[in-house]
Scaffold this active site. Structure first.
Site, PDB file in Angstrom:
ATOM      1  CE  LYS A  35       2.894 -11.456   3.306  1.00 48.71           C
ATOM      2  NZ  LYS A  35       3.163 -11.684   1.804  1.00 48.71           N
ATOM      3  CD  GLU A  90       8.894  10.423  -5.476  1.00 51.41           C
ATOM      4  OE1 GLU A  90       8.466  10.876  -4.514  1.00 51.41           O
ATOM      5  OE2 GLU A  90       9.960   9.492  -5.543  1.00 51.41           O
ATOM      6  CD1 TRP A 117       2.011  -8.825   4.620  1.00 49.15           C
ATOM      7  CD2 TRP A 117       0.747  -7.176   3.862  1.00 49.15           C
ATOM      8  NE1 TRP A 117       2.238  -8.701   3.323  1.00 49.15           N
ATOM      9  CE2 TRP A 117       1.386  -7.731   2.815  1.00 49.15           C
ATOM     10  CE3 TRP A 117      -0.364  -6.265   3.316  1.00 49.15           C
ATOM     11  CZ2 TRP A 117       1.467  -7.024   1.618  1.00 49.15           C
ATOM     12  CZ3 TRP A 117      -0.124  -5.728   2.111  1.00 49.15           C
ATOM     13  CH2 TRP A 117       0.543  -6.365   0.999  1.00 49.15           C
ATOM     14  CB  THR A 148      12.997  11.211  -3.465  1.00 50.38           C
ATOM     15  OG1 THR A 148      14.035  10.603  -4.092  1.00 50.38           O
ATOM     16  CG2 THR A 148      12.015  11.692  -4.241  1.00 50.38           C
TER      17      THR A 148
HETATM   18  P1  AMP Z   1       8.519  12.197   1.022  1.00 46.61           P
HETATM   19  O1  AMP Z   1       8.795  12.074  -0.414  1.00 46.61           O
HETATM   20  O2  AMP Z   1       9.797  12.554   1.718  1.00 46.61           O
HETATM   21  O3  AMP Z   1       7.631  13.454   1.340  1.00 46.61           O
HETATM   22  O4  AMP Z   1       8.014  10.885   1.788  1.00 46.61           O
HETATM   23  C1  AMP Z   1       6.628  10.677   1.092  1.00 46.61           C
HETATM   24  C2  AMP Z   1       6.357   9.204   1.838  1.00 46.61           C
HETATM   25  O5  AMP Z   1       5.940   9.929   3.239  1.00 46.61           O
HETATM   26  C3  AMP Z   1       5.311   8.481   1.517  1.00 46.61           C
HETATM   27  O6  AMP Z   1       5.519   7.762   0.598  1.00 46.61           O
HETATM   28  C4  AMP Z   1       4.603   7.849   2.801  1.00 46.61           C
HETATM   29  O7  AMP Z   1       5.365   6.655   3.078  1.00 46.61           O
HETATM   30  C5  AMP Z   1       5.064   8.852   3.847  1.00 46.61           C
HETATM   31  N1  AMP Z   1       3.753   9.681   4.263  1.00 46.61           N
HETATM   32  C6  AMP Z   1       3.519  11.067   3.778  1.00 46.61           C
HETATM   33  N2  AMP Z   1       2.424  11.426   4.226  1.00 46.61           N
HETATM   34  C7  AMP Z   1       1.942  10.407   5.165  1.00 46.61           C
HETATM   35  C8  AMP Z   1       0.760  10.298   5.860  1.00 46.61           C
HETATM   36  N3  AMP Z   1      -0.260  11.150   6.125  1.00 46.61           N
HETATM   37  N4  AMP Z   1       0.654   9.061   6.404  1.00 46.61           N
HETATM   38  C9  AMP Z   1       1.475   8.151   6.333  1.00 46.61           C
HETATM   39  N5  AMP Z   1       2.594   8.341   5.625  1.00 46.61           N
HETATM   40  C10 AMP Z   1       2.797   9.290   4.952  1.00 46.61           C
END
Ligand code: AMP
Length: 537
Positions: free
Chosen positions: A436, A329, A441, A184
């Protein structure tokens, strides 16, 4: 009483065997570094994957060893996707957009033994090689090895493959064996490795293709724009062959013009990627006054999907855009927004609004919300809490790392969400991005989407900044369309019609561009730093 069914393991090699057997003549099209298109079939993919498995085996790679890739979406990378896990080793896909020191850290943490890399990344590989003593073989994914004074043990992929047999019996082993490793791109601390298994990958691929998810069929030509170094290109390199879909791999050319040319030339019907990529495709099509003639569906994920994009793709290009939510994840598929066919009776405006919601968990996934004290919150569409998730393709821990992501058997996502009584989930923020103000929020995602609904706004990002009275107030960074004549007062008036009055930021700053991270997301930590630096001046 136990059922009396065979206990056959779910293995990635079975996807390849199935594709070669059942869809052996279905084509894979791959863009090379020089822009030319390479074509072969799933049958040939299987044959070359067996060669690669032999080449790796001859190199001393055995069950459980990690093999890294630093590559674009192309056919050689696809071969590694099958050969490495197929032989029982672990495919570690690395993101070339990361800083060299971070990449070196990951290669060392993963204890990679072989690195397969696109020749375009040679300078980067030369920088990190001296810091990665465990890598014993460098393989340039091209015809022959490029000239390098710094890399010893460097070979060209095609020469290397040609020296190996294409006879290889894919071994059978426990389906819980590790198959892939993806770090990640965490913004704090060291990156964390998510270790997928054969079982999780196969189950994820099965669900990814089904009607509620991507609805992949034999008639589809699939273009994964999402990189194969980012959460396994969302599982498409496995799900497309499993469903007999023709696969088009765009290489490193991800600009709007190149993508459009590929979509048209190869008659792509389905594609997937992050919003920034679709933005550049849309801009290209608008400038040229063209539209895709075969592409009907697209999945956008990785960040929130602005309504303007759904509307634009539907009305100007006749492409249905759906939103997927997930993370490294979660393999990544967690939820999908409603499909157009689910919404036939509602107005177009309502359909677009629904597409901006992250949507419904796919089969196998359960969601919950945790309040500040950890207690689960109601699914009433109002209560907001940290999103929890569980299912067979959700991480239960990190590779060689003591961080424990599970809370009572659930994975805590770090996203803030609400879930309505019908099970539809809406992300409002990241835990660390929450604004906040006066104890209430403000959803940065809703605020950004409201700003992006303005026709002159290309991109928007909201951060919380300290405020003497309200503790925090939103600060909005905005990228305008070229030549736009919009001032902050006008944008504020526009926002007042769309969000609560107290949400509207007092401070809006127009910027030339946004800092975009290695996985296509706006890097809010850079915006926060920029704000602090400006405030100190
Ligand atoms: P990654 O592990 O780099 O793919 O990032 C995952 C994170 O991307 C998630 O925990 C979200 O915060 C964000 N994310 C992924 N898909 C979406 C979505 N459709 N809408 C909003 N946030 C998203």
């Amino acid at each position: 009483m136990q059922g009396m069914m065979m206990d056959r393991p779910l293995l990635i090699s079975d996807i390849l065997k199935h594709a070669a057997r059942t869809y052996g003549d279905v084509e894979v099209v791959s863009r090379d570094t020089d822009g030319s298109l390479f074509r072969y079939t799933f049958g040939e993919l299987a044959r070359r994957a067996r060669r690669l498995a032999n080449a790796l085996h001859n190199e001393g790679v055995v069950h459980g060893m990690r093999v890294a890739t630093l590559a674009w979406n192309d056919h050689r990378h696809l071969e590694a996707y099958y050969a490495v896990p197929g032989m029982g080793a672990v495919l570690h896909t690395c993101n070339p957009r990361l800083h060299p020191s971070q990449l070196a850290w990951m290669l060392n943490h993963a204890e990679d033994t072989v690195l397969l890399f696109d020749p375009a990344f040679l300078p980067l590989v030369e920088v990190i090689a001296s810091q990665c003593p465990r890598v014993r073989k460098y393989v340039a994914l091209g015809a022959s090895a490029p000239t390098s004074t710094k890399l010893t043990n460097l070979v060209g992929y095609e020469e290397w493959l040609a020296a190996s047999s294409d006879v290889f019996e894919w071994p059978e082993f426990d389906e819980r064996t590790a198959s892939g490793l993806c770090y990640t791109s965490g913004t704090t601390g060291n990156p964390k490795g998510v270790l997928y298994s054969h079982r999780s990958a196969v189950l994820h691929s099965l669900v990814l293709g089904n009607a509620q998810a991507l609805g992949l069929t034999r008639d589809d030509t699939v273009l994964p724009v999402v990189p194969m170094f980012h959460v396994n290109a969302w599982g498409l390199p496995y799900a497309a062959p499993l469903n007999g879909c023709r696969l088009v791999l765009p290489g490193g050319r991800l600009d709007g013009a190149s993508l459009y040319e590929l979509i048209e030339g190869e008659r792509v019907t389905f594609s997937a990627g992050v919003p920034t990529v679709w933005l550049s495709l849309a801009q290209h099509m608008q400038t040229k006054g063209v539209r895709p003639s075969t592409m009907r569906r697209s999945v956008i994920g990785g960040s929130a999907l602005p309504e303007t994009m759904v509307r634009l793709f539907a009305e100007s290009f006749d492409v249905e855009v759906r939103q997927g939510w997930g993370m490294t994840e979660t393999s990544p598929l967690g939820t999908m927004s409603a499909a157009a066919q689910d919404d036939e009776k509602v107005s177009a405006a309502e359909r677009y609004r629904r597409a901006t919601l992250q949507g419904y968990p796919v089969f196998g996934i359960e969601l919950a919300l945790a309040g500040p004290d950890g207690a689960h919150l109601p699914h009433d569409g109002v209560a907001q809490g940290e999103l929890l998730i569980r299912g067979p393709w959700i991480a239960s821990g990190y590779f060689n790392h003591d961080a424990m992501p599970l809370v009572g058997g659930w994975f805590a996502t770090g996203d803030i969400a609400a879930i309505d009584a019908g099970g539809c989930m809406r992300i409002t923020d990241r835990v660390k991005d929450v604004i906040k103000s006066g104890g209430e929020w403000i959803s940065s995602i809703d605020l950004e989407n409201a700003a992006m609904a303005h026709p002159e706004v290309v991109m928007a990002a909201a951060i919380g900044v300290p405020h003497p009275k309200w503790a925090e107030r939103p600060y909005l960074y905005v990228v305008l369309r070229q030549g736009a004549a919009l001032d902050t007062a006008e944008l504020r008036t526009f926002l007042e019609q769309r969000v609560a009055r107290w949400w509207v930021p007092d401070d809006i700053e127009f910027v030339d561009d946004m800092p975009i991270g290695a996985t296509g997301k706006v890097q809010k930590q850079i915006l926060r730093k920029r704000y602090v630096e400006q405030a100190a001046c």
